[in-house]
Design an enzyme around this catalytic site. Structure first.
Site, PDB file in Angstrom:
ATOM      1  CG  HIS A 201       5.020   1.100   3.023  1.00  0.00           C
ATOM      2  ND1 HIS A 201       4.692   2.354   2.497  1.00  0.00           N
ATOM      3  CD2 HIS A 201       4.580   1.110   4.078  1.00  0.00           C
ATOM      4  CE1 HIS A 201       3.769   2.863   3.155  1.00  0.00           C
ATOM      5  NE2 HIS A 201       3.510   2.121   4.290  1.00  0.00           N
TER       6      HIS A 201
ATOM      7  CG  ASP B 273       1.699   5.005   4.730  1.00  0.00           C
ATOM      8  OD1 ASP B 273       1.083   3.895   4.860  1.00  0.00           O
ATOM      9  OD2 ASP B 273       2.636   5.332   5.072  1.00  0.00           O
TER      10      ASP B 273
ATOM     11  NE  ARG C  61       2.207   6.146   8.687  1.00  0.00           N
ATOM     12  CZ  ARG C  61       0.928   5.786   8.314  1.00  0.00           C
ATOM     13  NH1 ARG C  61       1.042   4.580   7.742  1.00  0.00           N
ATOM     14  NH2 ARG C  61      -0.030   6.127   8.140  1.00  0.00           N
TER      15      ARG C  61
ATOM     16  CG  HIS D 132      -0.188   0.361   2.534  1.00  0.00           C
ATOM     17  ND1 HIS D 132       0.348  -0.992   3.252  1.00  0.00           N
ATOM     18  CD2 HIS D 132       0.137   1.209   3.480  1.00  0.00           C
ATOM     19  CE1 HIS D 132       0.738  -0.660   4.256  1.00  0.00           C
ATOM     20  NE2 HIS D 132       0.885   0.803   4.495  1.00  0.00           N
TER      21      HIS D 132
HETATM   22  C1  SIN Z   1       3.196   1.512   7.621  1.00  0.00           C
HETATM   23  O1  SIN Z   1       2.308   0.900   6.800  1.00  0.00           O
HETATM   24  O2  SIN Z   1       3.224   2.668   7.533  1.00  0.00           O
HETATM   25  C2  SIN Z   1       4.186   0.596   8.525  1.00  0.00           C
HETATM   26  C3  SIN Z   1       5.218   0.030   7.997  1.00  0.00           C
HETATM   27  C4  SIN Z   1       5.586  -1.001   9.004  1.00  0.00           C
HETATM   28  O3  SIN Z   1       5.265  -0.976  10.363  1.00  0.00           O
HETATM   29  O4  SIN Z   1       6.900  -1.513   8.795  1.00  0.00           O
END
Ligand code: SIN
Length: 283
Positions: free
Chosen positions: A255, A101, A270, A99
């Site tokens: 990611h 974000d 985050r 995805h």
């Molecule tokens: C996310 O999807 O922004 C987090 C990625 C992660 O936890 O590695």
């Protein structure tokens, strides 16, 4: 003071290691410029051994732009702009898909900054894919077909109601988030607003259909594109150590957080930096 950052590429398409900088302290203009330039070039940056508090992480992210407050994810008590991903056996992740974000809003994030707080003994890597490399690997006729098309992005594709019913408050928060974030459209190919490079901008997490196509045509093309982006050729994989930080350009990357470590626990923080309205401009 040495202001020169050491930047080492981690592969031909995406990813670089950043050294000789402390991200918990305000960056000088010269340091920020090098970091931002590296972000544009390498799309995701990693730094080791960067202990950072939520307030410091918010300050670092705010150097890039205004911050997004997530409608359903939990936040740190010190800074509501910092999301907590606390994943364990009783709280499996809802983002273990490819995805980009927050593409369910008009101005999806420019980028994000992720800090590793608590890690499993092994596993829990995150992979990033370059939407630019994925776009450039498509044939010219297929690029022409996608150019100018719009796709729908829907908050409820990843944030499904049944996952947000643990308490009445949580359910109410989800209902409000759904109300505030109706499905909307973004270009299938996005032009980077600074570099001008073209990138694939549909993601399995939130994209539901390509408008103007027959349902089966849209489903087949999206299925192909979601699979295409997972080619290892377009990716970098990061094996986390505690206090690592990753910074990515969310406009042209996707990611995947690998949830292979359950039932162990993994905690990440985050910060999400707001961006601009995606557009496509023919090159
Ligand atoms: C996310 O999807 O922004 C987090 C990625 C992660 O936890 O590695």
């Amino acid at each position: 003071m040495n202001e020169r950052l050491k930047i080492t590429p981690l592969g031909p398409h995406i990813g670089a290691l950043v050294e000789d900088v402390s991200l918990s302290r305000p960056l000088s203009d010269a340091q920020f410029e090098q970091l931002y330039h590296a972000l544009l070039k390498y799309q995701v940056l990693f730094a080791r051994d960067q202990p950072i508090t939520p307030v410091q992480q918010r300050a670092l992210a705010a150097q890039f732009g205004d911050l997004h407050i997530h409608p359903v994810y939990p936040q740190t008590p010190e800074a509501q702009e910092i999301i907590i991903f606390d994943t364990h056996d009783n709280n499996p992740p809802d983002n273990d898909n490819w995805h980009t974000d927050v593409t369910f809003i008009e101005t999806p994030p420019l980028g994000a900054i992720l800090a590793a707080k608590t890690l499993p003994s092994t596993g829990g890597d995150t992979l990033w894919a370059s939407g630019i490399a994925a776009y450039e690997a498509l044939s010219e006729p297929f690029r022409k077909l996608l150019a100018g098309l719009q796709a729908e992005h829907d908050f409820t594709k990843s944030f499904q109601e049944y996952k947000y019913r643990k308490t009445p408050e949580e359910h109410q928060q989800w209902l409000e988030a759904k109300e505030k974030n109706p499905p909307l459209l973004h270009p299938v190919i996005r032009t980077h607003p600074v570099s001008g490079r073209q990138a694939l901008f549909v993601n399995e997490g939130f994209t539901t259909r390509i408008v103007g196509l027959e349902e089966k045509e849209s489903a087949a093309i999206l299925e192909f594109l979601f699979r295409h982006i997972t080619k290892p050729e377009f990716q970098v994989r990061w094996r986390w150590q505690e206090n690592d930080i990753a910074i990515w350009d969310n406009r042209i990357t996707q990611h995947y957080a690998n949830a292979d470590y359950l039932p162990q626990r993994r905690i990440m923080h985050r910060a999400t930096i707001l961006g601009d309205k995606p557009f496509y401009k023919a090159s």
